[in-house]
Design a protein around this motif. Structure first.
Motif, short mmCIF file in Angstrom:
data_model
loop_
_atom_site.label_atom_id
_atom_site.label_comp_id
_atom_site.label_asym_id
_atom_site.label_seq_id
_atom_site.Cartn_x
_atom_site.Cartn_y
_atom_site.Cartn_z
N GLY A 28 0.58 -1.23 0.07
CA GLY A 28 -0.08 0.56 0.04
C GLY A 28 1.16 1.22 0.16
O GLY A 28 1.65 1.38 -1.14
N THR A 29 0.95 1.84 1.07
CA THR A 29 1.84 3.03 1.39
C THR A 29 3.10 2.83 0.86
O THR A 29 3.39 4.04 0.08
CB THR A 29 1.82 3.39 2.52
N LEU A 30 3.90 2.13 1.09
CA LEU A 30 5.40 1.72 0.89
C LEU A 30 5.41 1.21 -0.38
O LEU A 30 6.28 0.73 -1.00
CB LEU A 30 6.31 1.14 1.52
N GLY A 31 4.20 0.91 -0.63
CA GLY A 31 4.28 -0.17 -2.86
C GLY A 31 3.91 1.44 -3.17
O GLY A 31 3.57 1.59 -3.33
N MET A 32 3.16 0.30 -4.68
CA MET A 32 2.77 0.94 -6.03
C MET A 32 1.38 2.01 -5.74
O MET A 32 1.64 3.02 -6.36
CB MET A 32 1.84 -0.10 -6.79
N PRO A 33 0.50 1.39 -4.74
CA PRO A 33 -0.68 2.79 -4.27
C PRO A 33 0.49 4.47 -3.51
O PRO A 33 0.09 5.07 -4.19
CB PRO A 33 -1.14 2.18 -3.38
N GLY A 34 1.36 3.77 -3.41
CA GLY A 34 1.98 5.21 -2.27
C GLY A 34 3.05 5.49 -3.00
O GLY A 34 3.17 7.53 -3.59
N ARG A 35 3.80 4.55 -4.29
CA ARG A 35 4.31 5.70 -5.47
C ARG A 35 3.07 6.51 -6.50
O ARG A 35 3.09 7.42 -6.53
CB ARG A 35 5.44 4.95 -6.21
N THR A 36 2.53 5.90 -7.07
CA THR A 36 1.45 6.04 -7.73
C THR A 36 1.09 8.13 -6.44
O THR A 36 0.97 8.82 -7.77
CB THR A 36 -0.11 5.47 -7.69
N ALA A 37 0.64 8.07 -5.72
CA ALA A 37 0.21 9.21 -4.77
C ALA A 37 1.17 9.73 -4.77
O ALA A 37 1.25 11.49 -5.19
CB ALA A 37 -0.29 8.78 -3.77
N TYR A 38 2.66 9.55 -4.54
CA TYR A 38 3.42 10.24 -4.29
C TYR A 38 3.86 11.38 -6.40
O TYR A 38 4.12 12.44 -5.90
CB TYR A 38 4.93 10.07 -4.06
N SER A 89 10.32 5.92 -2.94
CA SER A 89 10.18 4.90 -1.40
C SER A 89 10.96 5.05 -0.46
O SER A 89 10.44 5.11 0.60
CB SER A 89 10.42 3.09 -2.17
N GLU A 90 12.58 5.94 -0.49
CA GLU A 90 13.33 6.21 0.02
C GLU A 90 12.36 7.09 0.84
O GLU A 90 12.29 7.49 2.38
CB GLU A 90 14.27 6.32 -0.11
N GLN A 91 11.59 8.24 0.67
CA GLN A 91 10.99 9.12 0.71
C GLN A 91 9.59 8.95 1.78
O GLN A 91 9.60 9.32 2.84
CB GLN A 91 10.28 10.10 0.28
N LEU A 92 8.83 8.02 0.97
CA LEU A 92 7.97 7.72 1.73
C LEU A 92 7.75 6.23 2.85
O LEU A 92 6.99 7.13 4.15
CB LEU A 92 6.60 6.54 0.90
N GLY A 93 8.98 6.29 2.27
CA GLY A 93 9.39 5.44 4.34
C GLY A 93 10.36 6.15 5.31
O GLY A 93 9.62 5.68 6.45
#
Length: 339
Positions: free
Chosen positions: A125-135, A289-293
């Motif tokens: 989710g947040t650390l995967g494809m959906p999170g990157r899509t949002a970012y 991924s780095e920023q979301l993490g």
């Protein structure tokens, strides 16, 4: 390790909204990893709205599945056999795998999972494809500026819930549309949305939006389409940006619905409307991924998953996306009961 694995196949193409007849659970032998491959025991698998397009024969941005094919999506799991120097037995990884108990993955196409940052489901989710899509969808297409009003449809879903939080981190006022009071309360009380609208109990979307966003809309992140988008288009500000990420309101339509003609609404504000595919930013996935993490580790970004237990319930979890059963990311727990 087991000798056999259960996995879901596409049994027939749906006509309109999919149902259980479209899925068939079959048994197969657990495969051996070739050089450069990993055999992964699946702990969690992802179900996502875009998969509806892959169930149809029509042309789409994602290659359609053939009837009889194994269904595929994002997975998190444990390496049980490695034929690559990059990963060892016991490592946790995430990648694109099969809707099954085991999956072969190319070691060059997976990413490591760090439970110290977040539990395994967050990596779907947040650390995967959906999170990157949002970012990328918000920052690169929406281009938010401090003080902007950002409106998000499907705001309590896997993508929308991240979009709103990133907008707040960028100094924006954020308004979300969601489908229950529980969801709207989550948006405002836990995620920091400034206002949220329950579209299922609202008669006039335009009036509700005008009250929630009295200064108009600078950025619209569209996950839904339909009458919500029609209402937002009437309230776009000068130089507004619209990021079209999904149109779940139309995915099961057997013919293209015709609604109000809203393109004239983007002329006066000179609004930019742009579709987005997260795959366009594949060379920058590491950055996201780095920023979301970092945001998750510092509690600046909240994540939530709706977990459906049991591989046998994967079709129900997928179908639940179209009735709004999930809050946050919808995932299926296949194994790893301790996480």
């Amino acid at each position: 390790m087991d000798d056999t694995t259960r996995e879901w196949h596409l049994a027939e193409r749906p006509q309109g909204e999919p149902d259980s007849d479209c899925f068939e659970l079959e048994e197969a032998e657990v495969p051996e990893p070739a050089p450069g491959e990993l055999l992964v025991r699946v702990n969690y698998l992802s179900v996502d709205p875009y998969m509806r397009g892959r169930m149809s024969a029509g042309e789409s941005y994602a290659e359609p599945w053939e009837v009889g094919d194994v269904l595929k999506g994002g997975i998190v799991g444990e390496v049980v056999e490695s034929n690559s120097e990059a990963y060892s037995e016991g490592d946790l990884v995430t990648g694109e795998g099969r809707w099954g108990e085991y999956s072969l993955l190319d070691a060059s196409e997976v990413a490591p999972v760090d439970p110290a940052v977040a539990d395994q489901p967050a990596y779907l989710g947040t650390l995967g494809m959906p999170g990157r899509t949002a970012y990328f969808g918000l920052l690169e297409v929406g281009e938010p500026k401090p003080g902007d009003t950002v409106v998000v449809s499907g705001a309590a879903g896997a993508v929308g819930s991240v979009v709103g939080q990133i907008a707040k981190l960028n100094g924006c006022r954020v308004v979300g549309f969601a489908g229950s009071d529980e969801k709207t309360d989550w948006l405002t009380e836990d995620l920091g949305y400034d206002a949220a609208i329950n579209y299922k109990t609202t008669d006039d979307y335009g009036e509700a939006l005008a009250e929630a966003a009295p200064e108009g809309v600078d950025v619209y992140f569209d996950n839904v389409g339909g009458p919500i988008t029609d209402a937002v288009f009437t309230q776009l500000n000068l130089d507004a940006r619209v990021a079209v990420c999904g149109q779940i309101a139309h995915y099961n339509a057997e013919s293209v619905p015709t609604g109000p003609r809203k393109l004239p609404q983007i002329i006066a504000p000179r609004a930019k409307v742009q579709g987005l595919l997260v795959s366009d930013f594949v060379t920058r996935f590491g950055e996201a991924s780095e920023q979301l993490g970092e945001w998750v580790a510092s509690d600046e970004l909240t994540h939530r998953e709706t977990i459906v237990e049991g591989l046998e319930n994967a079709p129900d979890a997928f179908l639940g996306l179209f009735s709004g059963d999930n809050i946050g990311k919808q995932v299926v727990q296949v194994g790893d009961r301790s996480a």
